[in-house]
Motif scaffolding. Sequence first.
Motif, PDB file in Angstrom:
ATOM      1  N   THR A 202      43.038  -6.100 -35.452  1.00  0.00           N
ATOM      2  CA  THR A 202      43.733  -5.035 -36.068  1.00  0.00           C
ATOM      3  C   THR A 202      44.564  -4.446 -35.050  1.00  0.00           C
ATOM      4  O   THR A 202      45.301  -3.362 -35.428  1.00  0.00           O
ATOM      5  N   ALA A 203      44.451  -4.741 -33.711  1.00  0.00           N
ATOM      6  CA  ALA A 203      45.596  -4.346 -32.670  1.00  0.00           C
ATOM      7  C   ALA A 203      45.670  -5.648 -31.842  1.00  0.00           C
ATOM      8  O   ALA A 203      44.709  -6.273 -31.757  1.00  0.00           O
ATOM      9  N   GLU A 204      46.801  -5.841 -31.323  1.00  0.00           N
ATOM     10  CA  GLU A 204      47.428  -6.693 -30.507  1.00  0.00           C
ATOM     11  C   GLU A 204      47.109  -6.470 -29.127  1.00  0.00           C
ATOM     12  O   GLU A 204      47.841  -5.400 -28.545  1.00  0.00           O
ATOM     13  N   ASN A 212      48.840 -10.312 -16.849  1.00  0.00           N
ATOM     14  CA  ASN A 212      49.129 -10.963 -15.204  1.00  0.00           C
ATOM     15  C   ASN A 212      49.734  -9.963 -14.422  1.00  0.00           C
ATOM     16  O   ASN A 212      49.778 -10.090 -13.203  1.00  0.00           O
ATOM     17  N   LEU A 213      50.788  -9.342 -14.863  1.00  0.00           N
ATOM     18  CA  LEU A 213      51.745  -8.349 -14.043  1.00  0.00           C
ATOM     19  C   LEU A 213      50.925  -7.030 -14.072  1.00  0.00           C
ATOM     20  O   LEU A 213      51.387  -6.129 -13.359  1.00  0.00           O
ATOM     21  N   GLY A 214      49.865  -6.811 -14.683  1.00  0.00           N
ATOM     22  CA  GLY A 214      49.284  -5.616 -14.743  1.00  0.00           C
ATOM     23  C   GLY A 214      49.736  -4.438 -15.440  1.00  0.00           C
ATOM     24  O   GLY A 214      49.600  -3.235 -15.189  1.00  0.00           O
ATOM     25  N   LEU A 215      50.745  -4.981 -16.402  1.00  0.00           N
ATOM     26  CA  LEU A 215      51.469  -3.889 -17.287  1.00  0.00           C
ATOM     27  C   LEU A 215      50.935  -3.734 -18.746  1.00  0.00           C
ATOM     28  O   LEU A 215      52.103  -3.555 -19.202  1.00  0.00           O
ATOM     29  N   GLU A 216      49.855  -4.029 -19.029  1.00  0.00           N
ATOM     30  CA  GLU A 216      49.330  -3.858 -20.360  1.00  0.00           C
ATOM     31  C   GLU A 216      49.730  -2.409 -20.657  1.00  0.00           C
ATOM     32  O   GLU A 216      50.045  -2.019 -21.969  1.00  0.00           O
ATOM     33  N   TRP A 217      49.673  -1.344 -19.805  1.00  0.00           N
ATOM     34  CA  TRP A 217      49.653   0.122 -20.340  1.00  0.00           C
ATOM     35  C   TRP A 217      51.031   0.073 -20.611  1.00  0.00           C
ATOM     36  O   TRP A 217      51.587   1.027 -21.492  1.00  0.00           O
ATOM     37  N   LEU A 218      52.146  -0.379 -20.157  1.00  0.00           N
ATOM     38  CA  LEU A 218      53.659  -0.116 -20.309  1.00  0.00           C
ATOM     39  C   LEU A 218      53.864  -1.013 -21.620  1.00  0.00           C
ATOM     40  O   LEU A 218      54.397  -0.299 -22.534  1.00  0.00           O
ATOM     41  N   TYR A 219      53.249  -1.969 -21.807  1.00  0.00           N
ATOM     42  CA  TYR A 219      53.662  -2.715 -22.999  1.00  0.00           C
ATOM     43  C   TYR A 219      52.969  -2.031 -24.304  1.00  0.00           C
ATOM     44  O   TYR A 219      53.769  -1.720 -25.279  1.00  0.00           O
ATOM     45  N   ARG A 220      51.834  -1.249 -24.230  1.00  0.00           N
ATOM     46  CA  ARG A 220      51.145  -0.485 -25.154  1.00  0.00           C
ATOM     47  C   ARG A 220      51.908   0.688 -25.324  1.00  0.00           C
ATOM     48  O   ARG A 220      51.955   1.194 -26.560  1.00  0.00           O
ATOM     49  N   ARG A 223      54.933   0.182 -27.286  1.00  0.00           N
ATOM     50  CA  ARG A 223      54.905   0.143 -28.856  1.00  0.00           C
ATOM     51  C   ARG A 223      54.226   1.332 -29.370  1.00  0.00           C
ATOM     52  O   ARG A 223      54.288   1.522 -30.779  1.00  0.00           O
ATOM     53  N   GLU A 224      53.637   2.283 -28.721  1.00  0.00           N
ATOM     54  CA  GLU A 224      53.049   3.360 -29.326  1.00  0.00           C
ATOM     55  C   GLU A 224      53.218   4.478 -28.539  1.00  0.00           C
ATOM     56  O   GLU A 224      52.169   5.231 -28.101  1.00  0.00           O
ATOM     57  N   PRO A 225      54.415   5.098 -28.315  1.00  0.00           N
ATOM     58  CA  PRO A 225      54.608   6.109 -27.499  1.00  0.00           C
ATOM     59  C   PRO A 225      54.136   7.500 -27.814  1.00  0.00           C
ATOM     60  O   PRO A 225      53.671   8.540 -27.329  1.00  0.00           O
ATOM     61  N   GLY A 226      54.131   7.752 -29.440  1.00  0.00           N
ATOM     62  CA  GLY A 226      53.570   8.919 -29.917  1.00  0.00           C
ATOM     63  C   GLY A 226      52.111   8.930 -29.581  1.00  0.00           C
ATOM     64  O   GLY A 226      51.558  10.176 -29.385  1.00  0.00           O
ATOM     65  N   ARG A 227      51.124   7.928 -29.529  1.00  0.00           N
ATOM     66  CA  ARG A 227      49.887   8.132 -29.195  1.00  0.00           C
ATOM     67  C   ARG A 227      49.652   8.167 -27.893  1.00  0.00           C
ATOM     68  O   ARG A 227      48.476   8.717 -27.444  1.00  0.00           O
ATOM     69  N   LEU A 228      50.496   7.434 -27.128  1.00  0.00           N
ATOM     70  CA  LEU A 228      49.930   7.230 -25.721  1.00  0.00           C
ATOM     71  C   LEU A 228      50.818   8.156 -24.716  1.00  0.00           C
ATOM     72  O   LEU A 228      50.492   7.887 -23.396  1.00  0.00           O
TER      73      LEU A 228
END
Length: 260
Positions: A202-204, A212-220, A223-228
């Motif tokens: 239900t979430a990607e 691998n770049l350690g940038l999961e936080w930036l990707y998320r 995609r969801e700036p209002g929540r994060l």
Amino acid sequence: MKIVDILGFRISAEGVERDVARAVEWVEGERSCRYMACANPHSLVVASRDRRFRDALQEADLLTPDGVGIVLAARLLNRPLTRRVIGYDFFMALTARLAVKRETRYFFLGSSEDVLELMVRRLESEFPSITVCGICAPPFTDSFSEEENERMVNAINDARPDVLWVGMTAPKQEKWIYENRAGLRVPFISAVGAVFDFYAGTAERPPVIWQNLGLEWLYRFLREPGRLWKRNLVSTPKFVWMVISEKARCFTAGNNAVKM
């Protein structure tokens, strides 16, 4: 266990393989309750002003470095921690290990009934030797009544799981485990937050290159700036300041020791 101190929190520096091996020992070797939590910059900032959350993280039997910010902080503070242990990777690795050793019983607590049902179906397909002995989607509230809490604890104990996975988001999930640990008859409990949605589909998860770049936080975040936004634009600068302050304190203490 190889442990490093980051801002007063004892974080495992073993890596996912050794962390999983320790969890397997706890599942198979004893009935006393052990629990795992994940440390990331946002959680440590929240814990700095939430005493109960801080206690829950500091008392965890296993606190993993779930975020590149923790690894970078360790590098700045000259702590021997080089590898992250992402909650999803821990979940998958532990599940794979337990699936081949013996029949294991899982209980999932958190999220929604729809998400839990999707998780159960996928687990039954991928790891048929693991039995889901119970699921519970608690109310979406900041806290539970005594009756609600008692029902959850009783349901878990009656199901007799080997592993209890709790996905109610931080800091709620860690505080719930900490406050109910004494009454739970489960060998191992893990607070894994967003893992429920990732495993249910239900979430990607971010693409592998971002991981691998350690940038999961930036990707998320993109995609969801209002929540994060608060996590990334408020907590991250506070965490950086906390680490720099700790570095300065250690430097000053070291100079004073040399002068003495």
